[in-house]
Enzyme design. Structure first.
Site, mmCIF file in Angstrom:
data_model
loop_
_atom_site.group_PDB
_atom_site.id
_atom_site.type_symbol
_atom_site.label_atom_id
_atom_site.label_comp_id
_atom_site.label_asym_id
_atom_site.label_seq_id
_atom_site.Cartn_x
_atom_site.Cartn_y
_atom_site.Cartn_z
ATOM 1 N N LYS B 177 0.426 -0.941 -0.044
ATOM 2 C CA LYS B 177 -0.038 -0.112 0.642
ATOM 3 C C LYS B 177 0.663 0.963 -0.066
ATOM 4 O O LYS B 177 0.768 2.031 -0.665
ATOM 5 C CB LYS B 177 -0.732 -0.227 1.499
ATOM 6 C CG LYS B 177 -1.458 -1.423 1.547
ATOM 7 C CD LYS B 177 -3.241 -0.688 1.007
ATOM 8 C CE LYS B 177 -4.248 -2.456 0.389
ATOM 9 N NZ LYS B 177 -4.808 -2.633 -0.302
ATOM 10 N N GLU B 336 -8.112 1.947 -9.147
ATOM 11 C CA GLU B 336 -9.428 1.793 -8.400
ATOM 12 C C GLU B 336 -8.849 3.399 -7.593
ATOM 13 O O GLU B 336 -8.060 3.270 -7.483
ATOM 14 C CB GLU B 336 -9.152 0.713 -7.186
ATOM 15 C CG GLU B 336 -9.195 -0.266 -7.759
ATOM 16 C CD GLU B 336 -10.470 -0.892 -6.519
ATOM 17 O OE1 GLU B 336 -10.296 -2.638 -6.462
ATOM 18 O OE2 GLU B 336 -9.351 -0.771 -5.626
ATOM 19 N N GLU B 349 -6.072 1.878 -5.025
ATOM 20 C CA GLU B 349 -5.249 0.830 -5.074
ATOM 21 C C GLU B 349 -5.444 0.242 -6.768
ATOM 22 O O GLU B 349 -5.987 0.407 -7.646
ATOM 23 C CB GLU B 349 -4.873 -0.347 -4.276
ATOM 24 C CG GLU B 349 -6.492 -1.154 -4.166
ATOM 25 C CD GLU B 349 -6.646 -2.479 -3.209
ATOM 26 O OE1 GLU B 349 -5.430 -2.828 -3.208
ATOM 27 O OE2 GLU B 349 -7.790 -2.719 -2.650
ATOM 28 N N ASN B 351 -4.560 -3.223 -8.639
ATOM 29 C CA ASN B 351 -5.338 -4.397 -8.601
ATOM 30 C C ASN B 351 -4.709 -5.266 -9.921
ATOM 31 O O ASN B 351 -4.930 -5.301 -11.318
ATOM 32 C CB ASN B 351 -6.516 -5.045 -8.527
ATOM 33 C CG ASN B 351 -7.839 -4.884 -7.631
ATOM 34 O OD1 ASN B 351 -6.806 -5.057 -6.238
ATOM 35 N ND2 ASN B 351 -7.955 -4.215 -7.433
ATOM 36 N N PHE B 466 -27.722 -8.930 6.742
ATOM 37 C CA PHE B 466 -27.605 -10.358 4.835
ATOM 38 C C PHE B 466 -26.349 -10.449 5.033
ATOM 39 O O PHE B 466 -25.271 -10.155 4.190
ATOM 40 C CB PHE B 466 -27.597 -8.892 4.086
ATOM 41 C CG PHE B 466 -27.153 -7.936 3.944
ATOM 42 C CD1 PHE B 466 -28.668 -6.876 3.934
ATOM 43 C CD2 PHE B 466 -26.806 -6.896 3.936
ATOM 44 C CE1 PHE B 466 -28.189 -5.177 4.404
ATOM 45 C CE2 PHE B 466 -26.218 -6.538 3.537
ATOM 46 C CZ PHE B 466 -26.894 -5.258 3.950
#
Lengths: 554, 785
Positions: B177, B336, B349, B351, B466
């Site tokens: 990061k 992102e 970040e 991916n 949920f």
């Protein structure tokens, strides 16, 4: 001594005479009222049962009255009552008093229809229970006696006789205690009369008992003789003697619920076949259940309209049996996938869960399903499961309901508990039942079929009509490990031997080459195959040598 | 060592506007290019300029066999594509996956260990063994598992097996990061502005805040869990916030150092797909908006984002490309961004792998519809020397990438394009992840669950209803593929087991249409027609999200679910007319069942006398409210009077089908009758949500009033497992005194740890489980006195 007895007997006769006189006097008093009015009155009283106060009391306990139950169970407007005017004939202990007499006595009998099909019904009321309860809060019916009078029994016998002659099922809704002590031996005679009818009707017409309240003493044996006993949770009890007597005799502390509640009988004793939430739920379910049954042994299994295609493939079955033979799966999943619309009415779902029995439909026709349940005790056969299975198989055979058997059985359960308990004779019951059954028999071996249990589970050798094996089937005398220990005792390379055994026996071929299974089928085609077979087998006829009756190892 | 970017192929217009066949595998493109590339060779990109010519050249050289180091949906997608291209596939699987779909699809399968992922899908040794055994030439890692594992990439390189993915240094750089943020800064990519040092006093805080621009977030350096955190919108608030936060930080953490950074208000999560080659070329391929998230997992994605304008899109794309260049990215990846309400965007970040939801991109195509399929294989240093050249983008692609004005061409992974790309309409698509989730049973109020990994126990946790995974066997499963504009990526089939060990994702459901409205309508339809039985799932939530007015307007952020369902998701709220429709359908179904129960094959011995009921007077209980209904039928048409209003209900009333199409006063509804009991209980899935109704005849309903309420078991003194799983730890022993809310044991299911807490203060009577046990739903864990 003898003289004293005679005197007593004479006294009793006098008593009867006296009561007769009282009755006559009453008759004179009411001479003025016309017959029509009296009829009306009687009818009104009969419809009220024990009176509004008692109806309210019954409701307060979460229970319905005898008539309400009938109205819910039968098609609207189809009930035809009989013997509404019957009254009990007991004169002792103040029973002859008007307040203790009700037209129809304590049972409502008659006939009606469920989804258009004829049924005879008796609904045993609770009025005397209420009289007694008023005296004492406790509900121990063995202490206070019960409410079966001679008249009451006579009414039940009458409709049972009719049901047998006509060929239609009898449903008994029971909510009353044991014998009516006040009537003495007449009450006992009444029981026996009913028992006799139960036995006469057995195998002729389906008999169903629904226990909707306390049922104690001799009264429990009539349900026990019928084909199916259902209970209502929390409000129904079945026991020979109540908790008080148990305490005094064996010094056990036990509640009514523990001793004879729905949970006890559906999980531990196996007396009841299923329990429902409450009166309404039970009666709705009973309607549902009734649809599976033929009206009598002269009828074939009913065929209901079916929307589920008979040739439907079931791809999910191709993966249901795990590759590791030690891993369990749920046989109920297979049953749901195969039968019409996933509808399966399981009998005794909570008792001896290593075997599954119940009713379903295949292409609309009622079938009886028997299956080993690998999820519970590996699906082995033990005393309880053998007895559970045997009784179900015999019912289906008696009433022309084809049997479909799903086999995944590792054998009979070993151990002292089983041997001492008589697994040999109890296991023989299931063997006997399958061998004796002449209805269409279709068997599907999904995985294990080991040893004697293989023979028992509706094998080809017991006249199975069609026996299938899935590719995962292993039909052998025993599992690889055990077999190798015996065959190759002392050998060094146990693993190789095991592998050889598995290669030879852990597949369907040994049985298939001998014709012990008719075909090895893809699991996904199981439904289509069975539906097709049942169509063909519908005209199956088997002749057996004459005998008075068979002698099942009881 | 080789890298390969996972290409995406062009989205296809199938002749008619807005009606495209379900898209096929995205990976085809990748693997197709592999065909071009002798596996010893270097890099390659193939650009097809015509959508109609997507078919690959059968003479291309390709791998003979690849191994897919993954399971489920992604493994299936890879295998499907390989099949089309004639590449042999090797699947790996754990014990419990032995009969799963990807194993069946592959040419070969190797078991790499027992169920836990650490022993199977993450077991590098076993996978290397499998590669050797099967002589696979390359490995496709899919996403998750080993896709971003440096060690694995190294092992493969050592064996000269090609890793289909980016090269190691990119994985490494973006995996960290801090490093990735520094790299991004260096590449002049917007990062969340903030003061990296410690703020001394309130005045300095105000100065810094002004520099950064309001709103700002003041947070404790040592902080966590929201403590010592303040949001300030002006100078005054900054001063107050500084004072309060430092006090709080001092008391909570014994450390009053504070940081300030830009507070991103209601951020959206928007990501840009990038592709890079070995020559420093990189291009961007439009965005996906993934703002609707649950526990940082994307729940709904759509492309294009309704929020971005062309300018922002281009700016984001250019920065994404800059970042890709900075790390010499030579594969497909995702950058992102968080985007605030003023369209300021900040790098989050990158991916370096195929995304779960990298499925499609859409955009109005003004060009002739260039289709990009490509792959990059990164040669080992030695090989590189040998060839001296790498994968290179085509001029066309460079043009796109370089120009940046016209976003890259439409991409998708369709392998069977059927139409010309000209006159390509604006497309919109929506990707939903259908997850298996378990309902939170609110009746056992004494058990709370929390996800230890990400959420503290919190009554305001909007996800509690949920959030738990569900497992089980898919007794029935039917994808809504008969509908137009629907694609489903799944790795399951009827009978599949959803086990406790893996990702609970059931499938990805994708719909597309000529505009957003059509895509949304199709999604609602697709959800209604999706049959999933045997496990609980999140269809109700998904369907609710896409009809939510805020979502429809495009007013969403990453906090959407918690904002819209602050008290947890309770299912669809029926409007009055919807309720009447539901009641009318339910009662018609009830009557249809009742009538069918009287339909016997005529028995000659004893006639059946059907009861003659013209009007069925029923009483339906829904949400504890009783409704009076009168239904009458003629043939398949029902006239139903619900609470006074009359509705016409028609259907085929086929009671065996899992889906029932019903017309209520002309409105078409697809309902699913999930269960039906003789006692009147019926579960109906209507508008996505499952409604439990109890239907009784009038008489039965009247008598039902006398039935007693059942006493439910007091659950506060027993702790039962809320779901099947593995007991990870038991923190109590018999005799211990526990306080209400204290952790008793931890159950892991589907990679999630759920802490089980005491429902009341008391003494532990008995413990029925130990660490390592596998427990089923409802199993007794611990009893209290």
């Amino acid at each position: 001594m003898a003289a004293a007895l005679r005197v007593a007997a004479a006294g009793a006769r006098l008593g009867v005479l006296a009561s007769g006189l009282r009755a006559a006097t009453r008759g004179l008093c009411s001479q003025a009222t016309s017959v029509n009015e009296r009829i009306e009155n009687k009818r009104r009283n009969a419809l009220l049962g024990g009176g509004q106060r008692r109806i309210d009391a019954q409701h307060k306990r979460g229970k319905l009255t005898a008539r309400e139950r009938i109205s819910l169970l039968l098609d609207p407007g189809s009930f035809v009552e009989s013997d509404m005017f019957v009254e009990h004939r007991c004169a002792d202990f103040g029973m002859a008093a008007d307040k203790n007499k009700f037209p129809g006595d304590s049972v409502v009998t008659g006939r009606g229809r469920i989804n258009g099909r004829l049924v005879y019904i008796f609904s045993r009321a609770q009025w005397l229970t209420l009289v007694i309860s008023a005296l004492r809060e406790a509900e121990d019916f063995t202490v206070f006696g019960g409410s079966l009078s001679g008249a009451h029994a006579q009414k039940i016998c009458k409709i049972m006789d009719q049901a047998i002659t006509v060929g239609a099922p009898v449903i008994g809704l029971n909510d009353s205690g044991g014998a009516r002590i006040q009537e003495g031996v007449e009450s006992l005679a009444g029981y026996a009369d009913i028992f006799l009818r139960n036995v006469t009707a057995s195998g002729v017409i389906p008999q169903i008992s629904l226990i909707m309240g306390p049922c104690a003493g001799g009264a429990v044996y009539s349900p026990a003789l019928t084909d199916f006993t259902f209970m209502v949770k929390d409000t129904s009890y079945l026991f020979i003697t109540g908790p008080d007597v148990v305490k005094s005799v064996t010094n056990e502390d036990v509640t009514q619920e523990e001793l004879g509640g729905a949970k006890t009988h559906t999980t531990m004793s196996g007396v009841a076949h299923r329990a429902f939430e409450n009166d309404v739920d039970a009666l709705c379910n009973l309607r549902d259940f009734f649809n599976y049954l033929p009206l009598s042994n002269q009828d074939s299994a009913p065929v209901r309209e079916c929307h589920d295609p008979s040739d439907r493939l079931v791809p999910e079955l191709d993966t249901i049996v795990p590759l590791e033979s030690t891993k369990a799966y749920n046989m109920v999943d297979i049953i749901h996938s195969v039968v019409d619309e996933r509808e399966f009415f399981e009998i005794m779902p909570n008792y001896a869960k290593n075997i599954i029995v119940g009713f379903a439909r295949m292409n609309g026709r009622t079938v009886g399903i028997v299956g080993n349940q690998p999820k519970v005790a590996s699906g082995c056969l033990d005393i309880n499961s053998s007895v559970k299975g045997a009784r179900f198989v015999r019912f289906c055979d008696a009433f022309n309901i084809p049997l479909i058997t799903f086999v995944d059985v590792p054998g009979f359960l070993p151990g002292t508990a089983q041997e001492y308990g008589g697994i040999i004779r109890h296991g023989a019951k299931l063997l006997y039942a399958f061998a004796e059954a002449t209805v269409p028999k279709v068997t599907v071996i999904t995985r294990k079929a080991y040893g004697g249990a293989y023979d028992v589970m509706s094998s080809k050798h017991l006249c199975g009509d069609t026996n299938y094996a899935w590719p995962t089937a292993e039909i052998a005398v025993m599992g690889a490990k055990g077999a190798v220990e015996i065959i190759f005792k002392g050998h060094e390379n146990v693993e190789a031997a095991q592998a050889e055994y598995i290669e030879k026996f852990a597949n369907p071929f040994p049985a298939a080459v001998r014709g012990f299974v008719d075909d090895i089928i893809q699991p996904s085609s199981t439904r289509a195959r069975i539906c097709c077979d049942l169509d063909v087998l519908a005209s199956k006829k088997v002749q057996r040598p004459w005998r008075k009756h068979a002698n099942i190892p009881l | 060592m080789a890298g390969l970017w996972v290409g995406t192929a062009a989205l296809v217009a199938a002749g008619r506007r807005g009606r495209w066949p379900p898209q096929q595998l995205m990976l085809s493109s990748v693997l197709r290019t592999l065909k071009h590339v002798p596996h010893y060779s270097r890099q390659h990109l193939m650009v097809s300029r015509n959508l109609g010519s997507v078919g690959y050249d059968p003479n291309e050289k390709t791998f003979d066999k690849i191994l897919i180091a993954n399971r489920g949906e992604i493994a299936c997608r890879v295998i499907k594509t390989c099949k089309k291209m004639g590449i042999k596939t090797v699947a790996i699987h754990s014990d419990v996956d032995a009969s799963s779909v990807h194993v069946k699809m592959a040419d070969e399968a190797v078991c790499v260990g027992p169920a836990p992922t650490s022993k199977s899908y993450l077991n590098v040794d076993a996978i290397m063994e499998a590669i050797k055994k099967t002589r696979a030439q390359a490995v496709h890692p899919g996403y998750g598992f080993l896709s971003e594992n440096k060690e694995f990439a190294r092992c493969l390189a050592a064996e000269d097996v090609i890793f289909i993915g980016p090269d190691t240094h990119a994985i490494q750089a973006m995996g960290d990061k801090i490093e990735s943020k520094l790299l991004a800064k260096k590449a002049e990519v917007n990062t969340i502005p903030g003061f990296d040092g410690v703020v001394k006093d309130a005045e300095e805080a105000v100065r810094i805040a002004r520099e950064i621009g309001y709103p700002v977030m003041i947070k404790a350096s040592a902080g966590g869990g929201g403590k010592g955190m303040r949001i300030a919108w002006d100078d005054e608030e900054t001063r107050d916030g500084f004072r309060l936060s430092s006090q709080e930080a001092a008391s909570s953490f014994g450390d009053d150092r504070l940081l300030i950074e830009k507070f991103i208000d209601n951020p959206r999560h928007i990501e840009i797909q990038v592709l890079g080659d070995k020559h420093g070329n990189a291009l961007w391929l439009n965005e996906r908006e993934c703002s609707i998230q649950r526990r940082n997992q994307k729940v709904v994605e759509e492309a294009p984002s309704i929020f971005l304008d062309a300018e922002t899109r281009r700016a984001m794309g250019e920065q994404a490309v800059a970042l890709a260049r900075a790390v010499k990215y030579s594969s497909a990846g995702t950058v992102e961004f968080l985007v605030d309400s003023k369209k300021n965007f900040y790098f989050l970040e990158m991916n370096t792998r195929l995304q779960v939801t990298t499925t499609m991109h859409t955009k109005k195509v003004t060009t002739s519809g260039a289709l990009i399929v490509g792959s990059v294989t990164v040669p080992s240093p030695k090989q590189r020397q040998h060839t001296g050249r790498g994968w290179q983008m085509s001029p066309k692609q460079r043009q796109h990438a370089g120009r940046g004005t016209s976003p890259a061409p439409v991409l998708s992974d369709c392998t069977e394009p059927k139409a010309e790309a000209d006159d390509f309409p604006v497309t919109q698509l929506l990707i939903l992840k259908v997850l298996g989730i378990i309902r939170f049973n609110l009746t056992c109020a004494d058990l709370y669950f929390k996800d230890c990994a990400s959420f503290p126990l919190n009554f305001q946790d909007p996800y509690k209803s949920f959030g738990l995974p569900s497992i089980g066997r898919l007794s029935q499963y039917q994808e809504p593929l008969h509908l137009p504009g629907v694609r489903v990526d799944s790795g399951i089939q009827p009978g599949s087991d959803i086990s406790i060990y893996y990702d609970p994702m059931i499938s990805k459901l994708i719909t597309y249409g000529c505009d957003r409205t059509e895509a949304l309508e199709r999604m609602a339809d697709a959800l209604d027609n999706y049959v999933i039985r045997g496990v609980t799932h999140n269809i109700a939530l998904l369907r609710e999200v896409i009809i939510n007015s805020r979502f429809v307007k495009g007013d969403i952020s990453t906090k959407f679910l918690s904002d819209v369902y602050p008290d947890g998701f309770k299912g669809h709220m029926l409007t009055k007319s919807e309720k009447n429709q539901l009641l009318a359908i339910a009662s018609s179904l009830f009557v249809a069942f009742q009538l069918r129960a009287q339909h016997f094959q005529e028995n000659s011995r004893m006639p059946i006398i059907k009861p003659d009921i013209a009007n069925w007077e029923l009483s339906i209980k829904l949400h504890d409210k009783v409704h009076t209904v009168v239904a009458s039928n003629s043939g398949s048409a029902f006239l139903v009077e619900v609470d006074g209003s009359k509705l016409n209900v028609t259907s085929t009333w086929n009671l065996a089908l899992p889906l029932l199409s019903v017309s209520v006063d002309g409105t078409q509804r697809t309902v699913q009758c999930l269960s039906r009991e003789a006692g009147g209980n019926m579960s109906i899935q209507f508008l996505g949500t499952v409604y439990k109704v109890n239907i009784l005849t009038k008489l039965a309903a009247e008598l039902n009033k006398f039935m007693l309420e059942k006493v439910t078991e007091d659950t506060s003194s027993v702790l039962r497992s809320p779901m099947p799983g593995v007991v990870v730890a038991v923190s109590v022993k018999p005799g211990d005194t526990v306080a209400e809310g204290q952790e008793i044991c931890v159950i892991e299911a589907m990679k999630m740890q759920n802490s089980m807490t005491a429902g009341k203060t008391g003494t532990v009577k008995s413990v029925h489980c130990q660490a390592g046990d596998t427990v089923g739903e409802g199993d007794l864990l611990v009893e209290l006195e």
